[in-house]
Scaffold this motif. Structure first.
Motif, short mmCIF file in Angstrom:
data_model
loop_
_atom_site.label_atom_id
_atom_site.label_comp_id
_atom_site.label_asym_id
_atom_site.label_seq_id
_atom_site.Cartn_x
_atom_site.Cartn_y
_atom_site.Cartn_z
N ASN A 1 55.15 69.92 73.01
CA ASN A 1 56.09 68.84 72.71
C ASN A 1 57.51 69.36 72.83
O ASN A 1 57.76 70.57 72.79
N LYS A 2 58.46 68.43 72.95
CA LYS A 2 59.84 68.82 73.22
C LYS A 2 60.49 69.54 72.04
O LYS A 2 61.38 70.38 72.22
N GLY A 3 60.03 69.23 70.82
CA GLY A 3 60.57 69.92 69.67
C GLY A 3 60.20 71.39 69.66
O GLY A 3 61.05 72.26 69.43
N ALA A 4 58.94 71.67 69.92
CA ALA A 4 58.49 73.06 69.97
C ALA A 4 59.19 73.82 71.09
O ALA A 4 59.57 74.99 70.92
N THR A 5 59.36 73.17 72.23
CA THR A 5 60.04 73.81 73.35
C THR A 5 61.47 74.19 72.98
O THR A 5 61.94 75.30 73.29
N ALA A 6 62.17 73.29 72.28
CA ALA A 6 63.54 73.57 71.87
C ALA A 6 63.60 74.73 70.89
O ALA A 6 64.47 75.61 70.99
N TYR A 7 62.67 74.77 69.95
CA TYR A 7 62.67 75.88 68.98
C TYR A 7 62.34 77.21 69.65
O TYR A 7 62.85 78.25 69.24
N ARG A 8 61.49 77.17 70.66
CA ARG A 8 61.21 78.42 71.41
C ARG A 8 62.48 78.92 72.10
O ARG A 8 62.76 80.12 72.11
#
Length: 263
Positions: free
Chosen positions: A234-241
């Motif tokens: 998901n885009k949230g996890a991608t941003a946190y990575r």
């Protein structure tokens, strides 16, 4: 050298816990050893990493008041980070610590026993500016301030920055403000950008790259007792990575990547 980062904002609902859990899990996935500290009596970080605060017999509360050794309280998690958990007992630690000399240094002393075992320590500060948050700021090398991209987001930021200044003057002169972590960001609207620009200009603080987008996955992950880093992409996890990679490169000597509000 161990890096200790406090995640702080006395305003609730700004994704402090989500940021701590997600960045911690992302750094662990990059083969760093990570310790996360739950300083919130609500125990949201503890729950979000798969442990029920109501079932825990010893917590950071016991460590702060000297009743338990920190090594006996640490818990493993499925996100490959080590957790110093919190329970509702922590609410009473404020009163107990207030009566003790050097109360702001309780967490710093405890972490000194184990910090050499970890590359990164992340501290999830409670939504207040009491003794627990002072402990988090005193123990930390740096502080990041999650800020939701909504109207009146700046309320309380000035007070937090004054507290940081006092900590720098009295208990931790080496404490550094990294900047804000933009949460609940909606790139489709000018409103989110306007809020960030206002805060960045008002307090002369950089916005760490990238902003964290609004997504229902965060609420779903918290409710399931797992970080957003697990499960479907998901885009949230991608941003946190990406944020975790930004921090890792910065700690390795690179320049901290910031979000360009003029783009």
């Amino acid at each position: 050298m161990t890096r200790i980062l406090a995640i702080a904002n006395q305003k609730g609902g700004v994704a402090k816990t989500t940021t701590t859990a997600s960045v911690g899990a992302a750094l662990a996935a990059q083969d760093l050893s990570v310790l996360v500290v739950d300083l919130d009596p609500q125990g949201c970080l503890t729950f979000s990493l798969g442990h029920d605060p109501d079932q825990i017999t010893a917590s950071v509360h016991d460590v702060l008041i000297g009743a338990e050794d920190i090594t006996d309280v640490l818990l493993d998690t499925d996100d490959q980070v080590t957790l110093l958990p919190a329970t509702i007992d922590l609410a009473g630690a404020e009163a107990l610590l207030l009566m003790r000399p050097g109360r702001e240094y309780a967490l710093k002393r405890a972490l000194a026993e184990v910090s050499q075992d970890y590359d990164v320590v992340l501290i999830d500060c409670p939504p207040s500016l009491g003794v627990l948050t002072l402990n988090g700021l005193t123990a930390a090398d740096e502080v990041a301030i999650p800020l939701q991209c909504e109207t009146l987001a700046h309320r309380g930021v000035g007070q937090l920055l004054r507290t940081v200044t006092e900590v720098q003057q009295i208990t931790n002169p080496e404490l550094k403000i990294l900047g804000t972590v933009a949460t609940l960001f909606d790139a489709r609207t000018t409103h989110s950008r306007d809020v960030l620009a206002d805060v960045a200009d008002r307090y002369d603080m950089p916005v760490l790259n990238p902003p964290i987008p609004r997504t229902v996955r965060f609420a779903e992950a918290s409710a399931s007792g797992a970080s957003v880093m697990r499960g479907r992409k998901n885009k949230g996890a991608t941003a946190y990575r990406e944020l975790a990679e930004n921090l890792r490169e910065y700690w390795g000597g690179a320049e901290l990547a910031t979000y360009e509000l003029t783009e």
